[in-house]
Scaffold this motif. Structure first.
Motif, PDB file in Angstrom:
ATOM      1  N   PRO A  53       0.898  -0.985   0.175  1.00 57.86           N
ATOM      2  CA  PRO A  53      -0.083  -0.049   0.018  1.00 57.86           C
ATOM      3  C   PRO A  53       0.784   1.282  -0.080  1.00 57.86           C
ATOM      4  O   PRO A  53       1.957   1.330   0.645  1.00 57.86           O
ATOM      5  CB  PRO A  53      -0.701  -0.158   1.385  1.00 57.86           C
ATOM      6  N   SER A 104      -8.415   8.470  -1.441  1.00 57.02           N
ATOM      7  CA  SER A 104      -7.183   7.845  -1.230  1.00 57.02           C
ATOM      8  C   SER A 104      -6.105   8.391  -1.441  1.00 57.02           C
ATOM      9  O   SER A 104      -5.038   8.298  -0.717  1.00 57.02           O
ATOM     10  CB  SER A 104      -7.178   6.575  -1.869  1.00 57.02           C
ATOM     11  N   GLY A 137      -4.927   1.368  -3.072  1.00 59.71           N
ATOM     12  CA  GLY A 137      -5.757   0.546  -2.321  1.00 59.71           C
ATOM     13  C   GLY A 137      -7.221   0.725  -2.641  1.00 59.71           C
ATOM     14  O   GLY A 137      -8.201  -0.069  -2.034  1.00 59.71           O
ATOM     15  N   TRP A 171       0.151   4.000   1.199  1.00 58.04           N
ATOM     16  CA  TRP A 171       0.350   4.740   2.408  1.00 58.04           C
ATOM     17  C   TRP A 171       1.208   4.234   3.354  1.00 58.04           C
ATOM     18  O   TRP A 171       1.744   4.841   4.277  1.00 58.04           O
ATOM     19  CB  TRP A 171      -1.108   4.822   3.187  1.00 58.04           C
ATOM     20  N   GLN A 172       1.466   2.783   3.353  1.00 58.54           N
ATOM     21  CA  GLN A 172       2.433   1.945   4.221  1.00 58.54           C
ATOM     22  C   GLN A 172       3.822   2.649   3.700  1.00 58.54           C
ATOM     23  O   GLN A 172       4.615   2.752   4.673  1.00 58.54           O
ATOM     24  CB  GLN A 172       2.352   0.528   3.966  1.00 58.54           C
ATOM     25  N   ASP A 221      -5.890  -2.250   1.858  1.00 58.11           N
ATOM     26  CA  ASP A 221      -4.617  -2.874   2.240  1.00 58.11           C
ATOM     27  C   ASP A 221      -4.042  -3.417   0.907  1.00 58.11           C
ATOM     28  O   ASP A 221      -3.027  -3.936   1.071  1.00 58.11           O
ATOM     29  CB  ASP A 221      -4.913  -3.772   3.343  1.00 58.11           C
ATOM     30  N   ARG A 269      -3.204   3.727   8.199  1.00 52.07           N
ATOM     31  CA  ARG A 269      -4.136   3.419   7.365  1.00 52.07           C
ATOM     32  C   ARG A 269      -5.589   3.852   7.894  1.00 52.07           C
ATOM     33  O   ARG A 269      -6.556   4.162   7.186  1.00 52.07           O
ATOM     34  CB  ARG A 269      -4.381   1.832   7.800  1.00 52.07           C
ATOM     35  N   ARG A 270      -5.849   4.140   9.137  1.00 52.25           N
ATOM     36  CA  ARG A 270      -7.032   4.760   9.526  1.00 52.25           C
ATOM     37  C   ARG A 270      -6.734   6.268   9.874  1.00 52.25           C
ATOM     38  O   ARG A 270      -5.780   6.625  10.589  1.00 52.25           O
ATOM     39  CB  ARG A 270      -7.575   4.178  11.063  1.00 52.25           C
TER      40      ARG A 270
END
Length: 345
Positions: free
Chosen positions: A112, A289, A333, A114-115, A328, A121-122
């Motif tokens: 992902p 996103s 995502g 974001w990772q 994820d 993630r939240r």
């Protein structure tokens, strides 16, 4: 060989949304698809129509220059991001290509995005926006809203206080208001004590962006509301000006031109001591996103544009306890809703 396509998409809303600028029941946006070496990446770019930019303007810019900016094979996506960032084009066009590149970075890395960027993630809690309506309509909208952490209420109509009172009677959640440049100084002075009594905790863009004196004079009131600028702040230069007459700014990818440019605006705002609201237009889960990658730099999350859409062109986001949950899968995502439907058949 890399291929790039752009599609103009009309996003229909679940109901008509009213603000001081007028009524909307659909918004136009642009979706780009980048394909290379078996990887398909997506990005969304939203035109700022109140500034006279249309989806056609965004699409034409992408069609004219997009392939050259991305290069033949995306072996160096960071260099492509730099070229897009420096591109003299509508911000929505830069946002779309920037989004596709961030999707690509995650998909190439099989993680992902974001990772990869060390974002959570939240994110949240997010707001839900209530358009200009009658008191009864506004109260019903709040009762029927998704589970969120706050409400943003469009103001500038004749019944603003009655509407806010009706909303306050049905929710204890924080309320902020957005005038979209509809007020004058006398209106703000008259309403502020009653807004304070109702627990309103900030106001977005109360006066026209050209009325700097009104902002300065309002800030002299002893019991004023904090002010954040939306239409009046788009880039780093306007952040430096904003610090003199506001308490914060609203950051949107469609104003800044994508994740990379918006990050600079947010960093400048933090350095200036300004509150940062990360926000959006009515956009799909794809655009949300993209914006969510910047959540660590925001004080407030106003990413609710996807919650008003009748048909979702992309799917992958969740909403739990008022917090947005990012997908994820590799990249941003999210995936086209049509492909998800086919995969379930």
């Amino acid at each position: 060989m890399l291929s790039l396509s752009v599609e103009r998409v009309s996003l229909r809303l679940t109901e008509t949304v009213r603000s001081s600028r007028g009524e909307i029941d659909a918004v136009d946006t642009c979706m780009v698809t980048v394909t290379h070496a078996g990887i398909v990446a997506y990005g969304e770019g939203t035109p700022i129509e109140y500034d006279g930019v249309t989806a056609d303007d965004v699409a034409r810019a992408i069609e004219a220059d997009g392939s050259a900016l991305l290069g033949p094979d995306l072996t160096d996506p960071q260099a492509a991001l730099e070229r897009v960032d420096a591109w003299d084009a509508p911000a929505g066009a830069r946002m779309a290509l920037d989004g596709a590149l961030h999707d690509w970075i995650g998909k190439v890395g099989r993680r992902p995005t974001w990772q990869i960027l060390a974002a959570p993630r939240r994110i949240g809690p997010t707001v839900y926006t209530i358009g200009i309506a009658s008191p009864a309509e506004a109260a019903t909208a709040v009762r029927n809203a998704p589970q969120v952490g706050a409400f943003k209420v469009k103001v500038g109509g004749p019944d603003d206080i009655d509407v806010l009172d009706a909303i306050r009677q049905v929710t204890p959640l924080p309320i902020r208001i957005d005038a979209n440049e509809a007020w004058d100084l006398s209106t703000a002075r008259a309403l502020t004590p009653r807004l304070r009594a109702l627990g309103v905790h900030l106001v977005e863009q109360p006066f026209p962006r050209s009325r700097i004196d009104d902002y300065v004079r309002y800030r002299e009131l002893p019991d004023r509301l904090p002010i954040v600028l939306d239409e009046g702040c788009t880039d780093v230069a306007s952040v430096h000006a904003a610090r003199k007459h506001s308490d914060g700014i609203v950051v949107k990818l469609c104003k800044a031109g994508g994740v990379r440019a918006a990050r600079r605006v947010m960093a400048a705002a933090r350095q200036a001591g300004l509150t940062v609201l990360l926000s959006c237009m009515c956009e799909s889960e794809l655009a949300i996103s993209q914006a969510a990658l910047l959540a660590p730099l925001a004080d407030h999350i106003d990413l609710d544009g996807h919650l008003y859409l009748r048909d979702q062109p992309f799917r992958g986001l969740g909403l739990e306890g008022g917090w947005i949950v990012l997908g994820d899968g590799p990249g941003l995502g999210v995936a086209p809703a049509a492909s998800q439907k086919r995969s379930r058949q």
